[in-house]
Design a protein around this motif. Structure first.
Motif, PDB file in Angstrom:
ATOM      1  N   LEU A   1       0.720  11.689  -1.144  1.00 19.39           N
ATOM      2  CA  LEU A   1       1.055  10.280  -1.341  1.00 19.39           C
ATOM      3  C   LEU A   1       2.476   9.985  -0.883  1.00 19.39           C
ATOM      4  O   LEU A   1       2.753   8.930  -0.296  1.00 19.39           O
ATOM      5  CB  LEU A   1       0.891   9.905  -2.821  1.00 19.39           C
ATOM      6  CG  LEU A   1      -0.537   9.841  -3.360  1.00 19.39           C
ATOM      7  CD1 LEU A   1      -0.524   9.656  -4.876  1.00 19.39           C
ATOM      8  CD2 LEU A   1      -1.321   8.721  -2.693  1.00 19.39           C
ATOM      9  N   ASN A   2       3.379  10.920  -1.140  1.00 14.09           N
ATOM     10  CA  ASN A   2       4.767  10.763  -0.739  1.00 14.09           C
ATOM     11  C   ASN A   2       4.895  10.694   0.779  1.00 14.09           C
ATOM     12  O   ASN A   2       5.579   9.822   1.331  1.00 14.09           O
ATOM     13  CB  ASN A   2       5.581  11.938  -1.292  1.00 14.09           C
ATOM     14  CG  ASN A   2       7.055  11.625  -1.388  1.00 14.09           C
ATOM     15  OD1 ASN A   2       7.472  10.483  -1.211  1.00 14.09           O
ATOM     16  ND2 ASN A   2       7.852  12.621  -1.653  1.00 14.09           N
TER      17      ASN A   2
ATOM     18  N   ILE B   1      -1.656  16.214  -4.440  1.00 11.83           N
ATOM     19  CA  ILE B   1      -1.856  14.755  -4.496  1.00 11.83           C
ATOM     20  C   ILE B   1      -0.544  13.987  -4.379  1.00 11.83           C
ATOM     21  O   ILE B   1      -0.406  13.121  -3.504  1.00 11.83           O
ATOM     22  CB  ILE B   1      -2.630  14.363  -5.776  1.00 11.83           C
ATOM     23  CG1 ILE B   1      -4.069  14.870  -5.697  1.00 11.83           C
ATOM     24  CG2 ILE B   1      -2.608  12.842  -5.975  1.00 11.83           C
ATOM     25  CD1 ILE B   1      -4.886  14.635  -6.948  1.00 11.83           C
ATOM     26  N   PRO B   2       0.483  14.271  -5.220  1.00 16.07           N
ATOM     27  CA  PRO B   2       1.711  13.480  -5.091  1.00 16.07           C
ATOM     28  C   PRO B   2       2.472  13.719  -3.789  1.00 16.07           C
ATOM     29  O   PRO B   2       3.078  12.791  -3.248  1.00 16.07           O
ATOM     30  CB  PRO B   2       2.538  13.911  -6.310  1.00 16.07           C
ATOM     31  CG  PRO B   2       1.984  15.224  -6.720  1.00 16.07           C
ATOM     32  CD  PRO B   2       0.537  15.178  -6.377  1.00 16.07           C
TER      33      PRO B   2
ATOM     34  N   ALA C   1       1.708   3.937  -3.144  1.00 16.34           N
ATOM     35  CA  ALA C   1       1.551   5.387  -2.976  1.00 16.34           C
ATOM     36  C   ALA C   1       2.792   6.123  -3.474  1.00 16.34           C
ATOM     37  O   ALA C   1       2.694   7.134  -4.175  1.00 16.34           O
ATOM     38  CB  ALA C   1       1.297   5.724  -1.508  1.00 16.34           C
TER      39      ALA C   1
ATOM     40  N   THR D   1       3.021   5.871  -7.342  1.00 15.29           N
ATOM     41  CA  THR D   1       2.023   6.751  -7.960  1.00 15.29           C
ATOM     42  C   THR D   1       2.471   8.211  -7.910  1.00 15.29           C
ATOM     43  O   THR D   1       2.324   8.942  -8.902  1.00 15.29           O
ATOM     44  CB  THR D   1       0.665   6.613  -7.239  1.00 15.29           C
ATOM     45  OG1 THR D   1       0.252   5.244  -7.267  1.00 15.29           O
ATOM     46  CG2 THR D   1      -0.394   7.478  -7.916  1.00 15.29           C
ATOM     47  N   ALA D   2       3.036   8.630  -6.773  1.00 20.33           N
ATOM     48  CA  ALA D   2       3.499  10.015  -6.629  1.00 20.33           C
ATOM     49  C   ALA D   2       4.549  10.366  -7.674  1.00 20.33           C
ATOM     50  O   ALA D   2       4.450  11.394  -8.359  1.00 20.33           O
ATOM     51  CB  ALA D   2       4.061  10.240  -5.225  1.00 20.33           C
TER      52      ALA D   2
ATOM     53  N   LYS E   1       0.830  -1.200   0.000  1.00 16.41           N
ATOM     54  CA  LYS E   1       0.000   0.000   0.000  1.00 16.41           C
ATOM     55  C   LYS E   1       0.868   1.255   0.000  1.00 16.41           C
ATOM     56  O   LYS E   1       0.627   2.189  -0.772  1.00 16.41           O
ATOM     57  CB  LYS E   1      -0.920  -0.021   1.224  1.00 16.41           C
ATOM     58  CG  LYS E   1      -1.778   1.217   1.388  1.00 16.41           C
ATOM     59  CD  LYS E   1      -2.747   1.063   2.558  1.00 16.41           C
ATOM     60  CE  LYS E   1      -2.013   0.960   3.871  1.00 16.41           C
ATOM     61  NZ  LYS E   1      -2.960   0.935   5.028  1.00 16.41           N
ATOM     62  N   TYR E   2       1.871   1.270   0.848  1.00 14.20           N
ATOM     63  CA  TYR E   2       2.768   2.423   0.916  1.00 14.20           C
ATOM     64  C   TYR E   2       3.659   2.507  -0.320  1.00 14.20           C
ATOM     65  O   TYR E   2       3.947   3.585  -0.821  1.00 14.20           O
ATOM     66  CB  TYR E   2       3.625   2.339   2.187  1.00 14.20           C
ATOM     67  CG  TYR E   2       2.817   2.404   3.464  1.00 14.20           C
ATOM     68  CD1 TYR E   2       2.138   3.561   3.831  1.00 14.20           C
ATOM     69  CD2 TYR E   2       2.721   1.299   4.304  1.00 14.20           C
ATOM     70  CE1 TYR E   2       1.393   3.627   4.998  1.00 14.20           C
ATOM     71  CE2 TYR E   2       1.977   1.346   5.474  1.00 14.20           C
ATOM     72  CZ  TYR E   2       1.316   2.515   5.815  1.00 14.20           C
ATOM     73  OH  TYR E   2       0.570   2.576   6.956  1.00 14.20           O
TER      74      TYR E   2
ATOM     75  N   PHE F   1       2.510   9.966   2.891  1.00 13.39           N
ATOM     76  CA  PHE F   1       1.835   8.741   3.325  1.00 13.39           C
ATOM     77  C   PHE F   1       2.760   7.537   3.167  1.00 13.39           C
ATOM     78  O   PHE F   1       2.849   6.684   4.062  1.00 13.39           O
ATOM     79  CB  PHE F   1       0.557   8.541   2.504  1.00 13.39           C
ATOM     80  CG  PHE F   1      -0.152   7.245   2.789  1.00 13.39           C
ATOM     81  CD1 PHE F   1      -0.899   7.092   3.938  1.00 13.39           C
ATOM     82  CD2 PHE F   1      -0.046   6.167   1.908  1.00 13.39           C
ATOM     83  CE1 PHE F   1      -1.552   5.881   4.208  1.00 13.39           C
ATOM     84  CE2 PHE F   1      -0.690   4.963   2.171  1.00 13.39           C
ATOM     85  CZ  PHE F   1      -1.444   4.823   3.327  1.00 13.39           C
ATOM     86  N   ALA F   2       3.464   7.470   2.047  1.00 11.95           N
ATOM     87  CA  ALA F   2       4.365   6.349   1.788  1.00 11.95           C
ATOM     88  C   ALA F   2       5.488   6.278   2.809  1.00 11.95           C
ATOM     89  O   ALA F   2       5.941   5.182   3.179  1.00 11.95           O
ATOM     90  CB  ALA F   2       4.939   6.449   0.375  1.00 11.95           C
TER      91      ALA F   2
END
Length: 298
Positions: free
Chosen positions: A231-232, A227-228, A9, A12-13, A5-6, A234-235
């Protein structure tokens, strides 16, 4: 298992950032500092609105979390948030300076140096350990960067400074324990906005009147910043800084592919060789990550 999941993320970023040229190219005639000002100010306005309309419960949870910390822990968290925001401001500002005053090549090269520096800082500051195969991937990345910088050491030095600010920013995120990463990002970009605000009257141009400019700024703020970056952050909760660092290479690889296939830019043999090495290094590094994870499970 939470790791994918991480990892997803982070991937994707950096994939999103690889297409950043789609947001910047249509407004490249506008001054770079204006793009930076409006990008940051738009981001913080949107994020404050989002937090105070649909995320008030998260604000309360963050306040409760901070109050539960000791005075020393709370002070350290604020210092880390402020310090990482200063690094982020420096990175964005230096990147624009290098882009405009040094060369586009030097600015792009910073993205290639950043993963190596991130891995180095994570090893020194966070004591993150790498598998031997992962060190091989880092060495391959270093060789690819050396090939690109061979003919212009001055550009390479500027690139290293730009890369170091973002690498340190990434590493510091592992020390920040604030649970809600969106609020953390809001605080960081808010501090960036406060730092830039005094410079706006002095360095900004006449406000653009074209609607197209503001539409692309909105696109940049939402799709290529909020958004990125969220996500970054969060990762960073689930995977180490070294892995984040090596995944940064997805950004310049996609940008390089776009330069060839979409923008039809000229390329050299050295560039093809270097970017090929980078692609191989990503595969090797992730093989090392898998082997390291399996060893831990045993």
């Amino acid at each position: 298992m939470k790791f994918p999941k991480y990892y997803l993320a982070a991937v994707t970023a950096f994939v999103i950032w690889g297409f950043f040229s789609f947001g910047l190219k249509p407004i490249h005639d506008y001054p770079s500092q204006d793009i930076l000002f409006y990008r940051v100010f738009t981001c913080i306005i949107l994020m404050v609105i989002i937090n105070f309309t649909v995320r008030r419960d998260k604000i309360k949870e963050t306040r409760t979390y901070l109050k539960a910390l000791t005075k020393t822990e709370r002070r350290n968290q604020w210092l880390l948030i402020a310090g990482s925001s200063v690094l982020l401001t420096g990175n964005w500002g230096l990147f624009i300076y290098v882009m405009n005053q040094i060369s586009v090549k030097a600015a792009s090269f910073a993205y290639l140096v950043c993963p190596i520096l991130t891995t180095f800082f994570a090893f020194i500051i966070l004591k993150e350990r790498l598998h031997k195969i992962q060190w091989l991937a880092v060495f391959m990345s270093f060789v690819s960067c050396a090939i690109l910088s061979y003919n212009d050491l001055r550009d390479a030095m500027f690139s290293i400074v730009v890369a170091a600010t973002y690498a340190l920013y990434l590493v510091l995120q592992k020390r920040i324990t604030m649970p809600d990463r969106f609020i953390l990002l809001t605080l960081q970009i808010g501090i960036v906005a406060l730092i830039l605000l005094p410079f706006y009257p002095v360095y900004s141009s006449t406000p653009p009147i074209e609607v197209t400019f503001y539409l692309f700024i909105l696109l940049i703020a939402v799709l290529f910043t909020i958004i990125p970056m969220f996500l970054n952050l969060f990762a960073m909760k689930g995977i180490n800084s070294s892995t984040i660092g090596i995944l940064i290479y997805l950004n310049p690889l996609i940008a390089f592919a776009l330069a060839i296939l979409y923008y039809k830019e000229d390329i050299t043999f050295e560039q093809i060789l270097s970017y090929s090495l980078i692609l191989v290094s990503i595969v090797v590094f992730n093989i090392g990550s898998y082997l390291k994870m399996k060893a831990i499970e045993k």
